[in-house]
Design an enzyme around this catalytic site. Structure first.
Site, PDB file in Angstrom:
ATOM      1  CG  HIS A 148     -87.437  15.783  81.592  1.00 55.10           C
ATOM      2  ND1 HIS A 148     -87.565  15.020  82.545  1.00 55.10           N
ATOM      3  CD2 HIS A 148     -88.487  16.502  81.921  1.00 55.10           C
ATOM      4  CE1 HIS A 148     -88.650  14.883  83.231  1.00 55.10           C
ATOM      5  NE2 HIS A 148     -89.293  16.000  82.735  1.00 55.10           N
ATOM      6  CD  GLU A 149     -88.672  20.316  80.688  1.00 54.26           C
ATOM      7  OE1 GLU A 149     -88.140  20.131  81.527  1.00 54.26           O
ATOM      8  OE2 GLU A 149     -89.919  20.178  80.582  1.00 54.26           O
ATOM      9  CG  HIS A 152     -92.699  16.433  79.523  1.00 50.15           C
ATOM     10  ND1 HIS A 152     -93.214  15.359  80.169  1.00 50.15           N
ATOM     11  CD2 HIS A 152     -91.989  16.991  80.467  1.00 50.15           C
ATOM     12  CE1 HIS A 152     -92.830  15.402  81.462  1.00 50.15           C
ATOM     13  NE2 HIS A 152     -92.165  16.566  81.570  1.00 50.15           N
ATOM     14  CE1 TYR A 163     -96.842  17.234  85.039  1.00 51.44           C
ATOM     15  CE2 TYR A 163     -96.080  15.383  83.866  1.00 51.44           C
ATOM     16  CZ  TYR A 163     -95.797  16.716  84.687  1.00 51.44           C
ATOM     17  OH  TYR A 163     -94.679  16.976  85.290  1.00 51.44           O
ATOM     18  CD  GLU A 172     -91.839  14.760  85.073  1.00 52.57           C
ATOM     19  OE1 GLU A 172     -90.597  14.794  85.223  1.00 52.57           O
ATOM     20  OE2 GLU A 172     -92.651  15.430  84.428  1.00 52.57           O
ATOM     21  CG  ASP A 233     -95.277  17.020  91.574  1.00 49.96           C
ATOM     22  OD1 ASP A 233     -95.810  17.753  90.599  1.00 49.96           O
ATOM     23  OD2 ASP A 233     -94.316  16.203  91.627  1.00 49.96           O
ATOM     24  CG  HIS A 238     -91.885  16.199  89.195  1.00 54.70           C
ATOM     25  ND1 HIS A 238     -93.103  16.862  89.045  1.00 54.70           N
ATOM     26  CD2 HIS A 238     -91.241  16.509  87.852  1.00 54.70           C
ATOM     27  CE1 HIS A 238     -93.314  17.647  87.892  1.00 54.70           C
ATOM     28  NE2 HIS A 238     -92.018  17.111  87.275  1.00 54.70           N
TER      29      HIS A 238
HETATM   30  C1  LIG Z   1     -85.487  17.281  84.531  1.00 50.54           C
HETATM   31  C2  LIG Z   1     -86.157  18.383  84.073  1.00 50.54           C
HETATM   32  C3  LIG Z   1     -87.454  18.390  85.026  1.00 50.54           C
HETATM   33  O1  LIG Z   1     -87.842  17.813  85.784  1.00 50.54           O
HETATM   34  O2  LIG Z   1     -88.039  19.778  84.728  1.00 50.54           O
HETATM   35  C4  LIG Z   1     -88.987  20.443  85.656  1.00 50.54           C
HETATM   36  C5  LIG Z   1     -88.497  21.069  86.729  1.00 50.54           C
HETATM   37  C6  LIG Z   1     -86.874  21.384  86.866  1.00 50.54           C
HETATM   38  C7  LIG Z   1     -89.313  21.399  87.736  1.00 50.54           C
HETATM   39  C8  LIG Z   1     -90.927  21.191  87.386  1.00 50.54           C
HETATM   40  C9  LIG Z   1     -91.155  20.433  86.538  1.00 50.54           C
HETATM   41  C10 LIG Z   1     -90.081  19.829  85.587  1.00 50.54           C
HETATM   42  C11 LIG Z   1     -90.577  18.931  84.383  1.00 50.54           C
HETATM   43  O3  LIG Z   1     -90.330  19.190  83.257  1.00 50.54           O
HETATM   44  O4  LIG Z   1     -91.300  18.009  84.845  1.00 50.54           O
HETATM   45 ZN   LIG Z   2     -91.203  16.546  83.285  1.00 45.99          ZN
END
Ligand SMILES: CCC(=O)Oc1c(C)cccc1C(=O)O
Ligand SMILES: [Zn+2]
Ligand SMILES: [Ca+2]
Ligand SMILES: [Ca+2]
Length: 315
Positions: A148-149, A152, A163, A172, A233, A238
């Site tokens: 996921h990261e 990005h 974003y 996301e 957010d 998210h």
């Molecule tokens: C699935 C990975 C994810 O969502 O990471 C985040 C977390 C855990 C908290 C805040 C932001 C993120 C992100 O990478 O968007």
């Molecule tokens: Zn993310």
């Protein structure tokens, strides 16, 4: 002074042993030399380097190393190993040379801050907290989170989706979708349509941060009728990602569809059609066009995309 690539190992966040590509470096400290095994993977066309912030917040921090070929830092072991998995996925599936498609160095920092239940791409590198032992374990312990990261990062060099609001929720969602595709690619035996399950709430079984199959399981919308108009957010990026996430799940599980076809459609849309300000409707169009390019007009694949987005209320 001298560096050479060697194979080492370490125990990951979930207690499993992983083989690691390390860099054996002889350093001079005052008037004596020391041999360090650093988490610097020189075996791929992109260098993969893993750092520790030592629970502070300066980035990237210092390179993780050991005086033996055993790396005794589970969070670093997983961050280092899984970054290689994600590189290999993008290379194998799409011929992509890493984050920028130019083999830029892939940097990860673990032990960011204290009791930090977060992970993020800061525009240049991946950053992982240790979790707090209740809400999560160290976040680099989940391959879908690392994927996921790193996605990005890929998005930043491609569509670079703003974003905020719908483009942010798409940002996301694409990270969640590729996080899931990459889990399927590398961990078929424990594949699911949820995010972060490996490290989320160690005391609670069968839960996760988000679900693509049923976003409402964690309070996220699965239909436009339930879009969350909020300023928090960045406009609920998210939570509103649940809507395109549900569409991705519906596409991949439609009759005649596979994850292999779905990931090709998603990658083509991300690289060829999506732009910074793309909203949900633009994403539907981009994905349909990508499916048409790959599988033909009125193909089963293109129709699956159309039907899935309509099922979540995007016409
Ligand atoms: C699935 C990975 C994810 O969502 O990471 C985040 C977390 C855990 C908290 C805040 C932001 C993120 C992100 O990478 O968007
Ligand atoms: Zn993310
Ligand atoms: Ca998962
Ligand atoms: Ca759990």
């Amino acid at each position: 002074i001298r560096t050479v690539s060697v194979t080492g190992s370490g125990i990951g966040v979930l207690g499993d042993t992983k083989t690691l590509n390390l860099d054996k470096v002889t350093v001079k400290i005052r008037n004596k030399t020391e041999t360090q095994y650093q988490t610097n993977d020189l075996t791929r066309s992109a260098v993969i380097t893993t750092y520790t912030a030592n629970n502070a917040t300066r980035l990237p921090g210092s390179i993780v190393y050991s005086l033996s070929q055993i790396i005794n830092d589970p969070a670093a072991v997983d961050a280092h190993y899984y970054a290689g998995v994600v590189y290999d996925y993008y290379k194998t599936k799409f011929g992509r040379n890493g984050i920028d498609n130019g083999n830029m160095t892939i940097k990860s920092t673990v032990h960011y801050s204290r009791n930090y239940v977060n992970a993020f791409w800061n525009g240049s590198q991946m950053v992982y907290g240790d979790g707090d032992g209740v809400n999560s374990l160290a976040l680099s312990g989940g391959l879908d989170i690392i994927a996921h990261e790193m996605t990005h990062g890929v998005d930043e060099y491609e569509a670079d989706l703003i974003y905020k609001d719908q483009s942010g929720a798409l940002n996301e969602s694409f990270s969640d979708c590729f996080g899931t595709f990459i889990e399927y690619f590398a961990q078929k035996n424990k594949f699911d349509w949820e995010m972060g399950e490996d490290v989320w709430t160690p005391k609670i079984a069968n839960d996760a941060l988000r679900s693509l199959q049923d976003p409402t399981k964690y309070g996220d919308p699965a239909h436009m009728n339930d879009y969350n108009y909020t300023t928090s957010d960045n406009g609920g990026v998210h939570t509103n990602c649940g809507i395109p996430n549900k569409a991705c799940y519906l596409i991949a599980t439609s009759s005649g569809m596979t994850i292999e076809k779905t990931e090709q459609i998603y990658y083509r849309a991300l690289v060829n059609y999506l732009t910074q300000s793309s909203d949900f409707k633009a994403a539907k169009e981009a994905l349909i066009q990508s499916a048409v390019d790959l599988y033909g007009v009125n193909s089963v694949e293109a129709n699956a995309v159309k039907a899935a987005f309509e099922a979540v209320g995007i016409y």
